[in-house]
Design a protein around this motif. Structure first.
Motif, PDB file in Angstrom:
ATOM      1  N   ASP A   1      -1.399   3.819   1.225  1.00 38.01           N
ATOM      2  CA  ASP A   1      -0.334   2.938   1.718  1.00 38.01           C
ATOM      3  C   ASP A   1       0.771   2.756   0.680  1.00 38.01           C
ATOM      4  N   LYS A   2       0.382   2.509  -0.554  1.00 40.40           N
ATOM      5  CA  LYS A   2       1.389   2.342  -1.616  1.00 40.40           C
ATOM      6  C   LYS A   2       2.254   3.590  -1.750  1.00 40.40           C
ATOM      7  N   ALA A   3       1.611   4.737  -1.797  1.00 39.67           N
ATOM      8  CA  ALA A   3       2.360   5.987  -1.963  1.00 39.67           C
ATOM      9  C   ALA A   3       3.248   6.261  -0.759  1.00 39.67           C
ATOM     10  N   LEU A   4       2.748   5.991   0.428  1.00 38.63           N
ATOM     11  CA  LEU A   4       3.515   6.217   1.655  1.00 38.63           C
ATOM     12  C   LEU A   4       4.788   5.377   1.659  1.00 38.63           C
ATOM     13  N   ILE A   5       4.662   4.090   1.319  1.00 41.58           N
ATOM     14  CA  ILE A   5       5.803   3.186   1.354  1.00 41.58           C
ATOM     15  C   ILE A   5       6.784   3.483   0.225  1.00 41.58           C
TER      16      ILE A   5
END
Length: 362
Positions: A185-189
């Motif tokens: 999630d962190k990397a995606l955002i």
């Protein structure tokens, strides 16, 4: 010296049974002979195939959907399917706003505008000559009727998506759990924000499309809708490691290598994978799952206005504008044309406050 028309010895074969193509073939046969007409028909088929090949799938889906709306309209009104006259296009606009949806309610003006443009494309593809004046008359009618709807107190549609902003990025990363899904999630955002991603962009990335360099990441976006959006987007390391996309990407890939089967770390594996509630990788993310994830992540973080699949894209444009970044640099990073109307619309969100006549009056 003209040659006499050659009579057709046999019916011409064609992959398009549309009447307009048949008429065209007969005209070519009279002018140039059967063999040349056949070759011209094959060239037309090739041109159609190339057009389909270079048209993004989501754009083609929009064309198909809008043509079905046009079909419903012509059936309901008893009008010819392949006649795009000024009157029929204006009537189409009125019908869409009044009752065009399947459930009998009217479309939002923005949706009606999309269907009008795509229906004109469909008419022209089927050999119907729609003039610019006729299309302009329909668009003028749509704009006027949209104003009347607002004056009557009707506000249709979801409005513009909320922009992801830096304070929201902090809230998001702090709300991510210490799991593989949380690292994803962190990397995606964070990466998506920094290259102004559409939902289909991260879904279309392979691991090899994201290259780590001494200065940051290079993301090769190959799923763009236009020649501008297919690009190598460079993402700089950020001063604060907490919201640094390079740190987030590196941590996610390291976590994936430890927690998942090695095949998901291969260069030809999806860059962003789905993860179930048990921490198991379910496959590569698709555009719909990216959109759902962005909304879910923002809700979990308590962001005031929940994000959509377009929020990261708007966020890069508006944040870059606030920071005084050059419009050309923003366009190139996000894959907009340098004078894009949509990008300039995002700028107006910022400029409408910064350059407002009421700013700093006292």
């Amino acid at each position: 010296m003209s040659t006499a028309p050659q009579p057709s010895a046999a019916p011409l074969s064609t992959t398009d049974a549309d009447d307009s193509r048949t008429v065209l073939l007969e005209r070519w046969a009279q002018r140039h002979g059967v063999d040349t007409a056949q070759r011209l028909a094959e060239a037309e088929d090739l041109a159609d195939a190339v057009a389909r090949k270079i048209t993004p799938e989501n754009t083609r889906d929009t064309y198909d959907k809008s043509w079905r709306v046009w079909e419903r309209f012509t059936t309901a009104q008893g009008l010819p399917l392949t006649e795009g006259t000024r009157g029929s296009l204006v009537a189409f606009v009125m019908w869409m706003l009044r009752e065009g949806q399947v459930r009998g309610t009217g479309y939002a003006p923005s949706s009606a505008s999309t269907h009008l443009a795509a229906a004109v494309v469909g008419l022209r593809e089927r050999g119907c000559a729609v003039t610019r004046d006729d299309q302009a008359a329909a668009r003028k009618a749509l704009e006027g009727l949209a104003v009347l709807l607002l004056q009557d107190g009707e506000r249709r549609g979801r409005g513009q998506a909320a922009a992801a902003e830096v304070p929201g990025l902090y809230r998001v990363v702090r709300a991510c759990p210490d799991t593989l899904a949380g690292a994803r999630d962190k990397a995606l955002i964070l990466t998506g924000f920094h290259y102004a991603s559409r939902a289909q962009d991260p879904a279309g990335l392979l691991a090899a499309d994201v290259a780590l360099t001494p200065r940051g990441l290079v993301v090769s976006v190959l799923t763009g809708k236009t020649k501008h959006s297919v690009r190598d987007a460079k993402i700089n390391r950020q001063a604060d490691p907490e919201i640094c996309p390079v740190e987030a990407w590196t941590a996610y890939r390291a976590r994936l290598a430890v927690d998942a089967d090695p095949r998901w770390s291969a260069p030809d594996a999806p860059a962003f994978v789905g993860v179930d509630r048990h921490g198991n990788v379910t496959g590569g993310m698709v555009p719909d799952s990216v959109t759902r994830a962005i909304k879910r992540i923002s809700v979990r973080a308590g962001v005031a206005l929940s994000w959509t699949g377009h929020s990261l894209r708007i966020g890069l444009a508006t944040t870059g504008r606030k920071k005084g970044k050059d419009a050309v640099a923003i366009a190139d990073q996000g894959g907009w044309a340098r004078h894009s109307r949509s990008m300039n619309g995002y700028f107006q969100r910022v400029d409408g406050w910064e350059d407002n006549a009421t700013a700093d009056l006292t």
